[in-house]
Design an enzyme around this catalytic site. Structure first.
Site, PDB file in Angstrom:
ATOM      1  N   ASP A 100     -55.246  17.650 -10.508  1.00  0.00           N
ATOM      2  CA  ASP A 100     -55.232  19.108 -10.668  1.00  0.00           C
ATOM      3  C   ASP A 100     -54.617  19.519 -12.001  1.00  0.00           C
ATOM      4  O   ASP A 100     -54.215  20.661 -12.186  1.00  0.00           O
ATOM      5  CB  ASP A 100     -54.469  19.754  -9.506  1.00  0.00           C
ATOM      6  CG  ASP A 100     -53.007  19.311  -9.471  1.00  0.00           C
ATOM      7  OD1 ASP A 100     -52.630  18.424 -10.267  1.00  0.00           O
ATOM      8  OD2 ASP A 100     -52.239  19.850  -8.655  1.00  0.00           O
ATOM      9  N   CYS A 103     -51.124  15.960 -12.757  1.00  0.00           N
ATOM     10  CA  CYS A 103     -50.958  14.607 -12.233  1.00  0.00           C
ATOM     11  C   CYS A 103     -49.907  13.800 -12.980  1.00  0.00           C
ATOM     12  O   CYS A 103     -49.182  13.027 -12.363  1.00  0.00           O
ATOM     13  CB  CYS A 103     -52.287  13.864 -12.186  1.00  0.00           C
ATOM     14  SG  CYS A 103     -53.203  13.906 -13.715  1.00  0.00           S
ATOM     15  N   HIS A 282     -56.738  11.378 -16.348  1.00  0.00           N
ATOM     16  CA  HIS A 282     -55.986  11.285 -15.092  1.00  0.00           C
ATOM     17  C   HIS A 282     -54.921  10.184 -15.050  1.00  0.00           C
ATOM     18  O   HIS A 282     -55.115   9.099 -15.582  1.00  0.00           O
ATOM     19  CB  HIS A 282     -56.960  11.075 -13.930  1.00  0.00           C
ATOM     20  CG  HIS A 282     -56.305  11.162 -12.602  1.00  0.00           C
ATOM     21  ND1 HIS A 282     -55.758  12.339 -12.132  1.00  0.00           N
ATOM     22  CD2 HIS A 282     -56.066  10.224 -11.651  1.00  0.00           C
ATOM     23  CE1 HIS A 282     -55.225  12.116 -10.937  1.00  0.00           C
ATOM     24  NE2 HIS A 282     -55.395  10.847 -10.627  1.00  0.00           N
TER      25      HIS A 282
END
Lengths: 290, 120
Positions: A100, A103, A282
């Site tokens: 989101d 992370c 990510h």
């Protein structure tokens, strides 16, 4: 330029809904010049949709799982797969975090809290360090009113650790209000550290021609903005927590690039760094073989 | 946690606003945590000296992670943001003001922003 609002990087690669705001009484010139832009509401709705979809997929922080999950994820991607297979020599588990935009901060916080739970001898120093962040935030120009709620939640969670257990820690990190407060506190700490040490870090922003204050407002304090080297460097120094980020990318060979963030070179090797695994866009938490 | 974070925060902000209000700012109505009405009086030495503006703030339970929606409420004068800069010498509406007002949405969050002058 007057900045209207922040746009989140994470939504750009996806196909946005078509804009509906059109004025019917425009001249043909105006029609030609019309730039289809999304309204804030559309952006919010779109972001919310992505968040909801993500939320359905995974909790804010997940259960630990075998690193085989990565192998499965990249089974059709040879450069990534080779690196994951090499990684299995040293690491056996990972813990996913929701993608989101927060992370890095969430993965860092969880891994840090977990390390303090597993190593009681460094717990006290961790609490002291966290307590010292109020001073850091005040020196960085933050108002107490703006940070105290997030700080209180973070300290409260940290202080519970000796009487807690890994399951409870996970449940708390899956609870939005608690988890997001910790993320915000770490964002503020990162921002304050960068502002106080602006002379050191501003040169890195020359290319983007923005000041540290702008960078902090747009990229650090903004909930949901992704993190990069500068944020990681600042946070690891501010909390004196070493981190290694293992980068999975499409480069050839099975070597996983390791970026080390040590608060100070002198302490290198004397303690274990938290490990995060990064693949474009990510961060997740990585665990060494015991 | 007994009280949600956003009400705790708003309670403190309200107290702070009442005790140390910024010059020209008065809380008119803050009886709920959903919306507040704030009165702003134009600062001395500006184009808007002495004029009264009412702003309505709408909060969601995600505050402060999510910004509040803020609206000028009647009686209001549409203002060009640029003319609120201290360097500005005359009140001026943007060239496409009428077009915007005719088509304006009920919430500023539904507005697409246009930049008339990229030099400021």
């Amino acid at each position: 330029m007057l900045k209207g609002f922040l746009r989140h990087k994470s939504i750009q690669p996806l196909t946005p809904p078509s804009p509906t705001l059109r004025a019917s009484n425009m001249t043909s010139q105006e029609q030609n010049d019309w730039q289809p832009e999304l309204t804030d509401e559309q952006i919010l709705a779109f972001e919310q949709k992505i968040k909801d979809e993500e939320a359905e997929k995974i909790p804010l922080v997940c259960q630990k799982e075998s690193i085989d999950a990565l192998e499965k994820e990249f089974q059709d991607n040879k450069p990534f797969l080779e690196k994951v297979q090499k990684l299995k020599e040293t690491n056996d588990e990972l813990r996913k975090c929701r993608g989101d935009g927060n992370c890095f901060f969430r993965a860092f916080a969880f891994a840090w809290f977990e390390s303090l739970m597993r190593n009681p001898h460094i717990f006290k120093a961790g609490v002291e360090k966290l307590k010292s962040t109020t001073e850091l935030l005040l020196s960085g120009g933050f108002q107490e009113l703006a940070f105290e709620d997030f700080y209180d939640v973070t300290l409260n969670q940290l202080e519970q650790i000796p009487d807690s257990d890994p399951d409870l820690l996970l449940v708390n990190f899956q609870t939005e209000e608690i988890s997001n407060s910790i993320v915000m506190h770490l964002r503020f700490v990162t921002s304050a550290y960068l502002k106080i040490h602006s002379a050191e870090y501003e040169p890195f922003l020359i290319v983007e021609s923005i000041s540290i204050d702008q960078f902090c407002a747009q990229e650090v304090e903004a909930f949901g903005r992704e993190s990069d080297h500068l944020q990681i460097t600042a946070l690891t120094k501010a909390l004196d927590v070493p981190v290694e980020v293992l980068y999975l990318d499409g480069s050839s060979g099975d070597h996983v690039a390791v970026h080390e963030f040590w608060p100070d070179e002198a302490s290198k090797g004397s303690r274990k760094a938290l490990q995060l695994i990064y693949r474009p866009g990510h961060y997740d938490i990585l665990y060494r073989k015991e | 946690m007994a009280k949600p974070l956003f009400t705790r925060r708003l309670t403190k902000e309200l107290k702070d606003l009442s005790l140390n209000p910024p010059e020209g700012v008065t809380v008119e109505d803050a009886s709920t945590f959903k919306s507040w009405v704030i009165l702003i009086v134009g600062a001395p030495g500006t184009l808007y000296e002495g004029e009264h503006f009412k702003l309505e703030f709408h909060f969601t339970p995600s505050y402060p992670l999510e910004s509040p929606e803020v609206l000028f409420i009647k009686p209001y004068i549409p203002i060009h943001i640029q003319s609120m800069l201290s360097s500005c010498t005359k009140k001026e509406l943007p060239p496409d003001n009428d077009l915007y007002v005719r088509n304006a949405k009920s919430s500023p969050k539904k507005t697409s922003w246009a930049f008339h002058d990229d030099t400021v």
